[in-house]
Design a protein around this motif. Structure first.
Motif, PDB file in Angstrom:
ATOM      1  N   PHE A 241     -42.127   7.005  56.302  1.00  0.00           N
ATOM      2  CA  PHE A 241     -40.921   7.401  55.903  1.00  0.00           C
ATOM      3  C   PHE A 241     -40.925   5.744  54.176  1.00  0.00           C
ATOM      4  N   ARG A 242     -39.788   6.854  53.928  1.00  0.00           N
ATOM      5  CA  ARG A 242     -39.306   5.824  52.942  1.00  0.00           C
ATOM      6  C   ARG A 242     -37.594   6.120  53.046  1.00  0.00           C
ATOM      7  N   ASP A 243     -36.924   5.000  52.271  1.00  0.00           N
ATOM      8  CA  ASP A 243     -35.212   4.822  52.075  1.00  0.00           C
ATOM      9  C   ASP A 243     -34.746   6.003  51.307  1.00  0.00           C
ATOM     10  N   ILE A 244     -33.971   6.916  51.498  1.00  0.00           N
ATOM     11  CA  ILE A 244     -33.178   7.740  50.415  1.00  0.00           C
ATOM     12  C   ILE A 244     -31.776   8.277  50.427  1.00  0.00           C
ATOM     13  N   GLU A 245     -31.956   6.738  50.742  1.00  0.00           N
ATOM     14  CA  GLU A 245     -29.701   6.305  50.561  1.00  0.00           C
ATOM     15  C   GLU A 245     -29.216   6.359  49.037  1.00  0.00           C
ATOM     16  N   ARG A 246     -30.483   5.598  48.227  1.00  0.00           N
ATOM     17  CA  ARG A 246     -29.938   5.844  46.684  1.00  0.00           C
ATOM     18  C   ARG A 246     -30.086   7.030  46.236  1.00  0.00           C
ATOM     19  N   GLU A 247     -30.579   7.996  46.574  1.00  0.00           N
ATOM     20  CA  GLU A 247     -31.179   9.067  45.899  1.00  0.00           C
ATOM     21  C   GLU A 247     -29.909  10.059  46.272  1.00  0.00           C
ATOM     22  N   GLN A 248     -29.518   9.639  47.870  1.00  0.00           N
ATOM     23  CA  GLN A 248     -28.456  10.562  48.275  1.00  0.00           C
ATOM     24  C   GLN A 248     -27.228  10.728  47.684  1.00  0.00           C
ATOM     25  N   ALA A 249     -27.281   8.863  47.145  1.00  0.00           N
ATOM     26  CA  ALA A 249     -25.787   8.891  46.965  1.00  0.00           C
ATOM     27  C   ALA A 249     -25.715   9.246  44.763  1.00  0.00           C
ATOM     28  N   ILE A 250     -26.793   8.927  44.700  1.00  0.00           N
ATOM     29  CA  ILE A 250     -26.852   9.996  43.181  1.00  0.00           C
ATOM     30  C   ILE A 250     -27.170  11.871  43.142  1.00  0.00           C
ATOM     31  N   GLU A 251     -27.189  12.198  44.756  1.00  0.00           N
ATOM     32  CA  GLU A 251     -27.314  13.380  44.452  1.00  0.00           C
ATOM     33  C   GLU A 251     -25.747  13.865  44.700  1.00  0.00           C
ATOM     34  N   ARG A 252     -25.087  12.829  45.708  1.00  0.00           N
ATOM     35  CA  ARG A 252     -23.751  13.238  46.381  1.00  0.00           C
ATOM     36  C   ARG A 252     -22.806  13.460  44.134  1.00  0.00           C
ATOM     37  N   GLN A 253     -23.185  12.719  43.858  1.00  0.00           N
ATOM     38  CA  GLN A 253     -22.322  12.336  42.381  1.00  0.00           C
ATOM     39  C   GLN A 253     -23.081  13.618  41.785  1.00  0.00           C
ATOM     40  N   LEU A 254     -24.278  13.988  41.878  1.00  0.00           N
ATOM     41  CA  LEU A 254     -24.698  15.142  41.132  1.00  0.00           C
ATOM     42  C   LEU A 254     -23.546  15.856  41.397  1.00  0.00           C
ATOM     43  N   ARG A 255     -23.924  16.060  42.694  1.00  0.00           N
ATOM     44  CA  ARG A 255     -22.921  17.304  43.284  1.00  0.00           C
ATOM     45  C   ARG A 255     -21.283  17.223  42.562  1.00  0.00           C
ATOM     46  N   LEU A 256     -20.350  16.241  43.075  1.00  0.00           N
ATOM     47  CA  LEU A 256     -19.451  15.539  42.832  1.00  0.00           C
ATOM     48  C   LEU A 256     -19.275  16.370  40.999  1.00  0.00           C
ATOM     49  N   THR A 257     -19.879  15.505  39.988  1.00  0.00           N
ATOM     50  CA  THR A 257     -19.682  15.714  38.670  1.00  0.00           C
ATOM     51  C   THR A 257     -20.026  17.395  38.801  1.00  0.00           C
ATOM     52  N   THR A 258     -20.883  18.023  39.555  1.00  0.00           N
ATOM     53  CA  THR A 258     -21.416  20.059  39.029  1.00  0.00           C
ATOM     54  C   THR A 258     -20.218  20.850  39.852  1.00  0.00           C
ATOM     55  N   SER A 259     -19.181  20.258  40.666  1.00  0.00           N
ATOM     56  CA  SER A 259     -18.012  20.601  40.935  1.00  0.00           C
ATOM     57  C   SER A 259     -16.915  20.666  39.890  1.00  0.00           C
ATOM     58  N   TYR A 260     -16.793  18.906  39.672  1.00  0.00           N
ATOM     59  CA  TYR A 260     -15.647  19.293  38.618  1.00  0.00           C
ATOM     60  C   TYR A 260     -16.203  20.176  37.365  1.00  0.00           C
ATOM     61  N   VAL A 261     -17.350  20.218  36.809  1.00  0.00           N
ATOM     62  CA  VAL A 261     -17.440  21.184  35.827  1.00  0.00           C
ATOM     63  C   VAL A 261     -17.069  22.181  36.200  1.00  0.00           C
ATOM     64  N   GLU A 262     -17.952  22.443  36.973  1.00  0.00           N
ATOM     65  CA  GLU A 262     -17.171  24.282  38.038  1.00  0.00           C
ATOM     66  C   GLU A 262     -15.875  24.455  38.024  1.00  0.00           C
ATOM     67  N   SER A 263     -15.278  23.804  37.728  1.00  0.00           N
ATOM     68  CA  SER A 263     -13.689  23.626  38.259  1.00  0.00           C
ATOM     69  C   SER A 263     -13.184  23.906  37.156  1.00  0.00           C
ATOM     70  N   LEU A 264     -13.099  22.931  35.911  1.00  0.00           N
ATOM     71  CA  LEU A 264     -12.945  22.243  35.069  1.00  0.00           C
ATOM     72  C   LEU A 264     -13.681  24.337  33.812  1.00  0.00           C
ATOM     73  N   ALA A 265     -14.604  24.403  33.836  1.00  0.00           N
ATOM     74  CA  ALA A 265     -15.384  25.818  33.773  1.00  0.00           C
ATOM     75  C   ALA A 265     -14.106  26.482  33.885  1.00  0.00           C
ATOM     76  N   GLN A 266     -13.819  26.838  35.177  1.00  0.00           N
ATOM     77  CA  GLN A 266     -12.852  28.036  35.681  1.00  0.00           C
ATOM     78  C   GLN A 266     -11.602  28.219  34.751  1.00  0.00           C
ATOM     79  N   HIS A 267     -11.154  26.791  34.820  1.00  0.00           N
ATOM     80  CA  HIS A 267     -10.167  26.693  34.647  1.00  0.00           C
ATOM     81  C   HIS A 267      -9.285  26.527  33.266  1.00  0.00           C
TER      82      HIS A 267
END
Length: 396
Positions: free
Chosen positions: A122-148
């Motif tokens: 096994f390997r530590d994916i905490e940092r990867e998950q943090a980056i993934e959460r940040q990307l998901r948050l950014t994606t949601s921001y962009v989608e919300s901005l694109a809609q409005h």
């Protein structure tokens, strides 16, 4: 010394050294009892326990307290790996100080000299998950901005395929929102520059974006409505390679429609001006030609009438003169006319006689000749001309 036939240079002890030196965390479980048999230094460092401390621990002691990481679920995961040979899961381990570490764990069945075992790496994916959460948050921001947002923004790849577009951009381009827009060339005619000529292909447009160029899009929407978009195309650099293009547009349809309407009005004004100029020219030409033509027509008409009148009246005048010569003295040759009217041809004689009468030379106011008594001003009734005298008297 036992060696591996596929790697005769390595001995069994060499493989043990490799397992101890890897950064991947390794845990060895017994296939039957699921208890820990061994751990490499990387696993001990991550979890905070030594091999001796790890051996008596169970899943409840070294896993998250969340329900999805219960000991029963952990044993079931290992059992599937023992039966199928391999099994993958995302498991949250708990360290010695209580910190929960998300890991990606893979259990593989291995055959050892003392029986089957399960090797979990096994390997530590905490940092990867943090980056993934940040990307998901950014994606949601962009989608919300694109809609409005009202901005017409389009992301394209190097081939000119639309990869992302705001809702406003999809509506402006006439592309359906439920499917991929496709190539930009299929949606609009593209021109380059502030004073564009004809439409150009995407390859030529992309070549001018170094890094920014001015573009115009001529769009025909599904209902037949025509719209014009204007903006910039910017090359987006990703490292040493070009990842894509960002196009920011705004709708200039009202301005273009106004320009077209003004062009039509100017064309109509020019047409009316030319039409009025041609009318004035035609009137001037008609006036210049009409006067001499009318004068010539009037002259010819008068000459023709005079010729007709002269051809009829001249013989009548001679006939009347001969009739007057045969008339008896004292009678007028013109029926119904008195012979006492004075004619223009004898006005001088009448005036002379009047002067002689006033001086005693003559007592008569009129002169008589063989034509009969005549007074000055006698004229023909038909020709309105003086009746000539046909005698040879000196008084006439």
């Amino acid at each position: 010394m036992v060696v591996d036939p596929q790697a005769p240079e390595l001995t069994v002890s060499d493989f043990r050294s490799l397992a101890l030196a890897t950064n991947t965390c390794l845990l060895l479980h017994d296939a039957a009892t699921k208890r820990i048999l061994w751990a490499n230094p990387a696993a001990c460092e991550l979890l905070g326990w030594s091999v001796a401390e790890l051996r008596p621990l169970t899943a409840s002691d070294m896993s998250s307290s969340a329900q999805q990481y219960d000991r029963v679920l952990g044993r079931a995961w290992l059992q599937v790996a023992a039966e199928t040979g391999v099994n993958r899961i995302e498991w949250h381990y708990r360290t010695r100080d209580g910190r929960v570490i998300p890991t990606e764990a893979v259990a593989v069945r291995v055959e050892l000299a003392q029986g089957p075992a399960l090797l979990v790496h096994f390997r530590d994916i905490e940092r990867e998950q943090a980056i993934e959460r940040q990307l998901r948050l950014t994606t949601s921001y962009v989608e919300s901005l694109a809609q409005h947002t009202s901005t017409i923004a389009v992301m394209l790849d190097a081939a000119g395929v639309v990869r992302f577009a705001t809702d406003t951009a999809l509506a402006a381009l006439g592309a359906p929102a439920e499917r991929e827009p496709g190539r930009l060339e299929d949606l609009a005619r593209i021109t380059v520059g502030s004073a564009p000529g004809g439409p150009v292909g995407w390859t030529a447009v992309a070549a001018t974006a170094a890094p920014v160029t001015h573009v115009q899009l001529d769009v025909t929407r599904p209902g037949g409505e025509r719209a014009w978009l204007e903006g910039t195309l910017e090359a987006v650099q990703g490292g040493d390679e070009q990842d894509g293009f960002l196009m920011i547009l705004h709708d200039v349809s009202d301005r273009v429609h106004g320009q077209l309407r003004r062009q039509r009005e100017l064309h109509q004004e020019n047409y009316l001006a030319r039409y009025n100029a041609m009318g004035d020219m035609a009137m001037a030409i008609a006036h210049e030609l009409g006067q001499p033509l009318a004068a010539a027509y009037n002259f010819l008409a008068g000459a023709a009438a005079r010729a007709r009148t002269a051809g009829v009246r001249r013989p009548r005048a001679r006939t009347r003169s001969r009739t007057a010569s045969r008339a008896p003295p004292g009678r007028s040759s013109v029926p119904g006319r008195s012979s006492t009217r004075s004619g223009r041809s004898w006005g001088t004689s009448s005036r002379s006689s009047a002067r002689r009468t006033s001086t005693g030379s003559s007592t008569s106011a009129s002169t008589s000749c063989s034509c009969g008594p005549r007074t000055p001003g006698s004229r023909s009734a038909w020709t309105s001309r003086p009746i000539p005298c046909t005698c040879a008297a000196s008084a006439c």
